[in-house]
Structure formats: structure tokens, C-alpha cells
Design a protein around this motif. Structure first.
Motif, PDB file in Angstrom:
ATOM      1  N   THR A  60       0.821  -1.219   0.000  1.00  0.00           N
ATOM      2  CA  THR A  60       0.000   0.000   0.000  1.00  0.00           C
ATOM      3  C   THR A  60       0.848   1.259   0.000  1.00  0.00           C
ATOM      4  N   ALA A  61       0.366   2.251  -0.757  1.00  0.00           N
ATOM      5  CA  ALA A  61       0.850   3.626  -0.629  1.00  0.00           C
ATOM      6  C   ALA A  61      -0.190   4.361   0.200  1.00  0.00           C
ATOM      7  N   LEU A  62       0.216   4.895   1.330  1.00  0.00           N
ATOM      8  CA  LEU A  62      -0.703   5.560   2.254  1.00  0.00           C
ATOM      9  C   LEU A  62      -0.529   7.066   2.151  1.00  0.00           C
ATOM     10  N   ILE A  63      -1.614   7.756   1.805  1.00  0.00           N
ATOM     11  CA  ILE A  63      -1.589   9.199   1.588  1.00  0.00           C
ATOM     12  C   ILE A  63      -2.420   9.887   2.668  1.00  0.00           C
ATOM     13  N   GLY A  64      -1.790  10.770   3.434  1.00  0.00           N
ATOM     14  CA  GLY A  64      -2.503  11.486   4.479  1.00  0.00           C
ATOM     15  C   GLY A  64      -2.325  12.980   4.347  1.00  0.00           C
ATOM     16  N   ALA A  72      -1.663   8.794   9.094  1.00  0.00           N
ATOM     17  CA  ALA A  72      -0.916   7.968   8.145  1.00  0.00           C
ATOM     18  C   ALA A  72       0.483   7.651   8.675  1.00  0.00           C
ATOM     19  N   PHE A  73       1.134   8.644   9.239  1.00  0.00           N
ATOM     20  CA  PHE A  73       2.478   8.458   9.779  1.00  0.00           C
ATOM     21  C   PHE A  73       2.481   7.368  10.861  1.00  0.00           C
ATOM     22  N   LEU A  74       1.560   7.479  11.797  1.00  0.00           N
ATOM     23  CA  LEU A  74       1.496   6.507  12.894  1.00  0.00           C
ATOM     24  C   LEU A  74       1.118   5.119  12.391  1.00  0.00           C
ATOM     25  N   THR A  75       0.269   5.069  11.375  1.00  0.00           N
ATOM     26  CA  THR A  75      -0.118   3.772  10.813  1.00  0.00           C
ATOM     27  C   THR A  75       1.071   3.121  10.112  1.00  0.00           C
ATOM     28  N   ALA A  76       1.875   3.933   9.430  1.00  0.00           N
ATOM     29  CA  ALA A  76       3.047   3.404   8.729  1.00  0.00           C
ATOM     30  C   ALA A  76       4.063   2.800   9.701  1.00  0.00           C
ATOM     31  N   LEU A  77       4.101   3.303  10.920  1.00  0.00           N
ATOM     32  CA  LEU A  77       5.005   2.743  11.922  1.00  0.00           C
ATOM     33  C   LEU A  77       4.530   1.376  12.409  1.00  0.00           C
ATOM     34  N   LYS A  78       3.252   1.084  12.236  1.00  0.00           N
ATOM     35  CA  LYS A  78       2.670  -0.165  12.743  1.00  0.00           C
ATOM     36  C   LYS A  78       2.556  -1.256  11.691  1.00  0.00           C
ATOM     37  N   ASN A  79       2.325  -0.850  10.433  1.00  0.00           N
ATOM     38  CA  ASN A  79       1.899  -1.818   9.432  1.00  0.00           C
ATOM     39  C   ASN A  79       2.979  -2.045   8.360  1.00  0.00           C
ATOM     40  N   PRO A  80       3.536  -3.249   8.270  1.00  0.00           N
ATOM     41  CA  PRO A  80       4.620  -3.529   7.320  1.00  0.00           C
ATOM     42  C   PRO A  80       4.167  -3.583   5.861  1.00  0.00           C
ATOM     43  N   PHE A  81       2.852  -3.620   5.613  1.00  0.00           N
ATOM     44  CA  PHE A  81       2.357  -3.620   4.242  1.00  0.00           C
ATOM     45  C   PHE A  81       2.468  -2.243   3.588  1.00  0.00           C
ATOM     46  N   ILE A  82       2.646  -1.213   4.393  1.00  0.00           N
ATOM     47  CA  ILE A  82       2.751   0.151   3.849  1.00  0.00           C
ATOM     48  C   ILE A  82       4.165   0.351   3.313  1.00  0.00           C
ATOM     49  N   GLU A  83       4.265   0.521   2.000  1.00  0.00           N
ATOM     50  CA  GLU A  83       5.569   0.614   1.343  1.00  0.00           C
ATOM     51  C   GLU A  83       5.893   2.019   0.854  1.00  0.00           C
ATOM     52  N   LYS A  84       4.882   2.893   0.802  1.00  0.00           N
ATOM     53  CA  LYS A  84       5.098   4.293   0.483  1.00  0.00           C
ATOM     54  C   LYS A  84       4.234   5.133   1.408  1.00  0.00           C
ATOM     55  N   LEU A  85       4.790   6.243   1.854  1.00  0.00           N
ATOM     56  CA  LEU A  85       4.066   7.161   2.733  1.00  0.00           C
ATOM     57  C   LEU A  85       4.089   8.548   2.100  1.00  0.00           C
ATOM     58  N   VAL A  86       2.903   9.133   1.981  1.00  0.00           N
ATOM     59  CA  VAL A  86       2.789  10.467   1.389  1.00  0.00           C
ATOM     60  C   VAL A  86       2.159  11.395   2.426  1.00  0.00           C
ATOM     61  N   LEU A  87       2.883  12.430   2.793  1.00  0.00           N
ATOM     62  CA  LEU A  87       2.442  13.365   3.824  1.00  0.00           C
ATOM     63  C   LEU A  87       2.208  14.725   3.175  1.00  0.00           C
ATOM     64  N   ILE A  88       0.953  15.167   3.150  1.00  0.00           N
ATOM     65  CA  ILE A  88       0.586  16.434   2.517  1.00  0.00           C
ATOM     66  C   ILE A  88       0.187  17.439   3.602  1.00  0.00           C
ATOM     67  N   GLY A  89       0.814  18.607   3.612  1.00  0.00           N
ATOM     68  CA  GLY A  89       0.488  19.604   4.635  1.00  0.00           C
ATOM     69  C   GLY A  89       0.629  19.051   6.037  1.00  0.00           C
ATOM     70  N   PHE A  90       1.667  18.257   6.234  1.00  0.00           N
ATOM     71  CA  PHE A  90       1.864  17.501   7.482  1.00  0.00           C
ATOM     72  C   PHE A  90       2.589  18.332   8.532  1.00  0.00           C
ATOM     73  N   SER A  91       2.147  18.193   9.769  1.00  0.00           N
ATOM     74  CA  SER A  91       2.829  18.810  10.903  1.00  0.00           C
ATOM     75  C   SER A  91       3.128  17.743  11.952  1.00  0.00           C
ATOM     76  N   PRO A  92       4.386  17.602  12.376  1.00  0.00           N
ATOM     77  CA  PRO A  92       4.686  16.648  13.440  1.00  0.00           C
ATOM     78  C   PRO A  92       4.325  17.181  14.830  1.00  0.00           C
ATOM     79  N   LYS A  93       4.079  18.490  14.902  1.00  0.00           N
ATOM     80  CA  LYS A  93       3.722  19.123  16.184  1.00  0.00           C
ATOM     81  C   LYS A  93       2.915  20.370  15.866  1.00  0.00           C
ATOM     82  N   PHE A  94       1.595  20.199  15.778  1.00  0.00           N
ATOM     83  CA  PHE A  94       0.730  21.263  15.283  1.00  0.00           C
ATOM     84  C   PHE A  94       0.727  22.493  16.187  1.00  0.00           C
ATOM     85  N   ASN A  95       0.811  22.276  17.490  1.00  0.00           N
ATOM     86  CA  ASN A  95       0.751  23.381  18.452  1.00  0.00           C
ATOM     87  C   ASN A  95       2.130  24.022  18.619  1.00  0.00           C
TER      88      ASN A  95
END
Length: 216
Positions: A60-64, A72-95
Motif C-alpha cells: 500500500t501507498a498511504l496518503i494522508g 498515516a504516519f502513525l499507521t506506517a510505523l505499525k503496518n509492514p504492508f505500507i511501502e510508500k508514505l505520502v504526507l501532505i500539509g503535514f505537521s509533526p507538532k501542530f501546536n
């Protein structure tokens, strides 16, 4: 490879309707958004990440997008089927002013949600994308506020280095929701990442087909 899309807060999977043509794709609503209004209001992020991870059992390519990017980021850390990660307008620390939004603006936004939920959501949509998207149903008030509170308190900065799959960080340089500096920061921390800065707002996927950057 399957492609799974997760939208951002205040919208629904309908925001990705221009990508419905894709074969072998799945478009998910966030809890309390779209058609997915029935969800437990405690530990929403953790429970939703587990829910999505259980759905993904093939390459899977996971787009969040935005808050969906954190999911999506947290799911990619858990699931080995995720082979591509796409982060759009992503913030690792929103506040955070440099990696997300000004905490004072966030606080005022939460107060506005309490006072006038409907108009505040529509205004947020316009600020994020340039349009109010009134055809997209409003999220469920109390549940979506709880989800947003969890997002505001989320800090993924110390987990960025844990992602080792190909990661595409796509950000609009005119994003007024998440500081574009966040994309540069994440690119430096995520080893196997590509940074794609575009002349756009918080939702660059509405103005161009972002898949051109992912599937070459």
C-alpha cells in the motif's frame, strides 16, 4: 499497489473526489467526519490508527493530508504492508509556530468552534483551500472537537527518524494552516524522504495531480 487516502480535519473523503478514478484505491473518513460518525470519543488517534492498520493487508501507498497525515504516519510505523508514505500539509507538532500553527491562533480557533461551530468550520475550509466546500457535510461537533484536541497535543518530532520507507513530503509554500518550514524539518529528519514544495496553499492536491510525484 493499493492507494489509501486519509483526509484532514473538517472535511471528508469527498475532498479527494478527483482521485476516485484510481483502481485499487480506498478513501477513508476520519472519525466523526463524512459517513463515519459513530466512533468512541476516547483515545481516538490510537483507536483509529489501529482501525486503519487492520484494513491494510497488501502492499500500500498511504496518503494522508494534514491531521490525516499524522494518522498515516502513525499507521506506517505499525503496518509492514505500507511501502510508500505520502504526507501532505503535514505537521509533526501542530501546536508549534515553526512546525504547525501559532498556539495563540489555535486557542482562538477552539474558542470560535465552541461559539459558532458551523461558520468556524466553513471559514477554516476557506483559509485552508480557498473554498468553503459547503457540499461536504460538517463533521459531528463534539467528536470532531475531541479529535482536534488530541491532534493539538500530539508531538511526533521524536518519532520522525523511525520511518524508513520511501516518504514523500508535499507542502504548499503558501500554506497558512501548517508552517511550510515543517516540511523542511521533516525532510531532514526522515531519512528516505523526498521534499516537494509547491506553489500552493494547504491543499496542493486540489490544484494538481500529486500522484505524478509519487508514481514515476
Amino acid at each position: 499497489m493499493k492507494t489509501v487516502f486519509i483526509h484532514g480535519w473538517g472535511f471528508s473523503k469527498e475532498i479527494f473526489k478527483d482521485y476516485y478514478y484510481l483502481d485499487n484505491s480506498l478513501f477513508l473518513d476520519l472519525p466523526f467526519h463524512g459517513d463515519f460518525k459513530d466512533f468512541e470519543k476516547n483515545n481516538i488517534f490510537e483507536n483509529y490508527v489501529n482501525y486503519i492498520s487492520n484494513l491494510i493487508n497488501e502492499k500500500t501507498a498511504l496518503i494522508g493530508w494534514s491531521l490525516g497525515g499524522s494518522v498515516a504516519f502513525l499507521t506506517a510505523l505499525k503496518n509492514p504492508f505500507i511501502e510508500k508514505l505520502v504526507l501532505i500539509g503535514f505537521s509533526p507538532k501542530f501546536n508549534d509556530s515553526l512546525l504547525g500553527s501559532d498556539p495563540k491562533i489555535i486557542k482562538a480557533f477552539m474558542l470560535n468552534l465552541n461559539n459558532d461551530f458551523e461558520n468556524t468550520v466553513y471559514q477554516f475550509r476557506k483559509t485552508a483551500t480557498g473554498e468553503e466546500f459547503r457540499e461536504i457535510p460538517l463533521p459531528e461537533k463534539e467528536g470532531s472537537k475531541e479529535l482536534l484536541k488530541e491532534y493539538i497535543n500530539l508531538d511526533l518530532t521524536e518519532k520522525l527518524h523511525l520511518v524508513d520507507i520511501p516518504t514523500y513530503i508535499i507542502h504548499g509554500d503558501k500554506d497558512s494552516i501548517v508552517n511550510p518550514n515543517s516540511a523542511i524539518y521533516c525532510h531532514e529528519k526522515i531519512k528516505n524522504s523526498q521534499l516537494i514544495l509547491l506553489d500552493s496553499n494547504h491543499a496542493p492536491f486540489l490544484e494538481r495531480d500529486i500522484l505524478q510525484y509519487i508514481y514515476d
